[in-house]
Structure formats: C-alpha cells, structure tokens
Enzyme design. Structure first.
Site, short mmCIF file in Angstrom:
data_model
loop_
_atom_site.label_atom_id
_atom_site.label_comp_id
_atom_site.label_asym_id
_atom_site.label_seq_id
_atom_site.Cartn_x
_atom_site.Cartn_y
_atom_site.Cartn_z
N ARG A 23 -11.52 6.48 -0.18
CA ARG A 23 -11.08 6.49 -1.35
C ARG A 23 -10.51 7.98 -1.95
O ARG A 23 -11.36 8.80 -1.30
CB ARG A 23 -12.27 6.08 -2.55
CG ARG A 23 -12.53 4.87 -2.36
CD ARG A 23 -11.41 3.93 -3.29
NE ARG A 23 -11.94 2.35 -3.19
CZ ARG A 23 -11.66 1.40 -2.62
NH1 ARG A 23 -10.95 1.91 -1.34
NH2 ARG A 23 -12.09 0.27 -2.57
N GLU A 41 -4.94 6.98 -8.42
CA GLU A 41 -3.76 5.97 -7.97
C GLU A 41 -3.39 5.22 -9.17
O GLU A 41 -4.22 4.70 -10.22
CB GLU A 41 -4.50 4.82 -6.96
CG GLU A 41 -4.82 5.82 -5.65
CD GLU A 41 -5.30 4.94 -4.52
OE1 GLU A 41 -5.23 3.68 -4.71
OE2 GLU A 41 -5.94 5.39 -3.60
N HIS A 56 -2.04 3.38 -0.39
CA HIS A 56 -3.10 2.35 -0.05
C HIS A 56 -3.09 1.23 0.75
O HIS A 56 -3.14 -0.05 0.01
CB HIS A 56 -3.97 2.22 -1.52
CG HIS A 56 -5.43 2.03 -1.51
ND1 HIS A 56 -6.32 2.13 -2.36
CD2 HIS A 56 -6.11 1.33 -0.51
CE1 HIS A 56 -7.55 1.96 -2.21
NE2 HIS A 56 -7.30 1.46 -0.95
C1 GLV Z 1 -9.71 -1.47 0.12
O1 GLV Z 1 -9.70 -0.13 0.06
C2 GLV Z 1 -10.83 -2.11 0.25
O2 GLV Z 1 -11.87 -1.30 -0.29
O3 GLV Z 1 -10.94 -3.20 0.33
#
Ligand code: GLV
Length: 319
Positions: A233, A262, A280
């Site tokens: 993250r 984001e 991402h």
């Molecule tokens: C993606 O970032 C997730 O947490 O599944």
C-alpha cells in the site's frame, strides 16, 4: 435479499451472487462516489466493495448493510472495529492472489534493475544506433541481497522466486519462520535489512503502525545502489521523502505498484527516470481476479446466510 457490488467484477463471482440474491452492480468506469455508494447500498443486506471504497462507520449506518465482502486481501479500506461493534462480518480474499502479487513484485524487481521500461522508451524514441557494450547496463541478481519486509504469504512467495535467481534472502517480520530459515533465508532486524539489502521489497499490511514505515530515516539507511519495491500500500512509504531521495540519487531507484493517493500520481514521480510506476496491478491476472470474485461472492453468501465465512476478518463477532 439484495446485495450491492461497487464495480463490475468477473462474471463467475456475479453468478454466485445472482443464484442467491438480487444483485445490483455499479457499472461506472471509475470508482463509485461516496454519495452514489450510499444511495445504491441503502436497503441492501450485503456489499461487495473494492479497495478503492472507504467503508466507514457512517456508510455502515447510512446503508444498514449487514455484511461486507471486500474484493481484496488488504482491508485498510474498511473500518473493522466499527464493523465489529455493529456485529457486521467483514471478509477479504487471502491466498488466491499470493502468486500473482509475488510474480508482479518480481516483474518490478527485474524491470527496475534491468531498465526494461527505460529501454523500451529508448527504442521507441528511435535512439538505438546498434548493439553497444555499454548501452543501458543494469545489475545482476545472483548473490545480491533481497530484503523482504513482512513475511506473510506474499513475502514468502517472493522469497521462493528469489531462490530461483540464487539471491541472498533476508527478511524482517514480527514473527520468526524457522522452516524458511532452515532453507537459508535469514531473519534480520529492520535496520539491518535496510542497511544491507540491494533490493528492499515491502509486503506488510497498511495499519496505523505501518504508516510511513519507510520515511527519511529509513531511506537514509539504504545503500546508494539499492532499489525499493512496493506492491503493498502506498502509505507505507512517505512518498514526498522518497521522491526527494530519488531526486538526490541517494538510492538507485524505486518500482511502485501502489501510491499515496491513488489514482493521483505525484507529478514529480512521473518526471523521474529511476522509477517504474504501474497502476496497482498486483493481483491483476485473469485467473486471480476470477478466483477473487468467486471467494468474495462465496464469503458474502455465507455471511448473509448465517454461516461463518471462510475468510472472516473479525471472527470475534461470532463469539
Ligand atoms: C490488493 O491490493 C489487495 O489488497 O488485494
């Protein structure tokens, strides 16, 4: 019973939901707004949100939802304690995205180190004048040290891949993993990991404790030749400090799949040559997203039919 899905997900998940509930899906091409989410989820028993949807106490109260099946393994977008207080089960999608995320982490390690994105750009811009012994040289992996911060499922899967590249692997984590240590993967302190790694990769959840885990002090500890990789993250890294460090070339580069705010990307990050940035995509393989849709849907069915879901995040509500 009615459920609300905050964005189109793979069909196999929606089919499971349709067999059990009346299903409303938001069909927009960007994340749903808070207002629209409240409007559509109001009166629904369950919600299947994405990591882009912040599901807080206010949303729980305004919609009256009784179960939350997050389409992600990370659950920092859901206020778990607020859900627990309201005895709302919350589930996530662990396990099915481990390999995809570890693969993407490795793709980023390879890309930043062997300058793949920069080389692609160079070629497309018509700059190539022919094979050159000194052109776009990157680094080897054999014998280099990979430092893994957080040694859960994804951290371990990254280590497995690094073993295939004959890297020296070290990790830091709250727990010790003796089975992996017996295979030569070494536990070190957080500081030692930062000081000795050629590649530092983050695989920790985002919580209050991990906020800005990597900031100025930590970046200063890294080798000037080291790379930082983040597929967890964005807020685990103090992005402003990272940009400063990269500009001053105090580390060799960074490869990032996740960002502070984001989908906004700091314009200064875009200007830098020593970074690889992608939107991402950790779990973004067709097979993995399909599996995520299926288990999120199954979790929601179980939660609403009074069965304890397989991937319950707040099991104490069943005590
Ligand atoms: C993606 O970032 C997730 O947490 O599944």
């Amino acid at each position: 019973m009615r459920v609300f899905v905050t964005r189109r997900i793979p069909e196999s998940g929606l089919e499971i939901l349709r067999e059990n509930f009346e299903v409303d899906v938001f069909e927009g091409d960007s994340p749903i707004s808070r207002e629209e989410l409240i409007k559509r989820a109001k009166g629904c028993e369950g919600i299947l949100p994405l990591l882009t949807d912040s599901i807080d106490a206010d949303i729980m109260d305004k919609t009256g939802i009784k179960a939350i099946a997050n389409f992600a393994v990370g659950i920092d977008n859901v206020d778990i304690s607020a859900a627990t207080k309201r005895t709302i089960p919350v589930t996530n999608t662990p396990g099915v995205l481990t390999d995809a995320t570890a693969d993407l982490t490795f793709a980023l390690i390879l890309a930043i180190s062997r300058r793949i994105v920069e080389s692609d750009k160079y070629l497309r811009e018509g700059k190539w004048k022919g094979w050159d012994p000194l052109l776009l040289l990157g680094g080897d992996f054999v014998g280099k040290t990979l430092g893994i911060i957080g040694f859960g499922r994804i951290g371990k899967a990254v280590a497995q891949r690094a073993q295939g590249f004959n890297m020296n692997i070290i990790y830091t984590s709250r727990s010790r993993y003796l089975e992996e240590e017996n295979e030569g993967i070494k536990f070190v302190s957080f500081d030692e990991l930062l000081k000795t790694s050629d590649y530092v990769t983050i695989h920790a959840p985002y919580t209050e404790e991990t906020h800005h885990l990597i900031s100025e002090k930590e970046l200063d500890m890294m080798k000037p030749t080291a790379y930082l990789i983040n597929t967890s993250r964005g807020k685990l890294i103090d992005e402003i400090q990272l940009i400063k460090t990269l500009k001053e070339k105090k580390i060799a580069g960074a490869a990032l799949d996740v960002f502070y705010n984001e989908p906004e990307i700091n314009p200064e990050l875009i200007e830098l040559d020593n970074v690889v940035i992608i939107p991402h995509l950790g779990s973004a393989s067709l097979e993995t997203r399909t599996k995520m849709a299926i288990i999120a849907a199954e979790n929601l069915v179980d939660a609403l039919k009074g069965k304890r879901p397989k991937n319950i995040v707040n099991p104490e509500i069943y005590d």
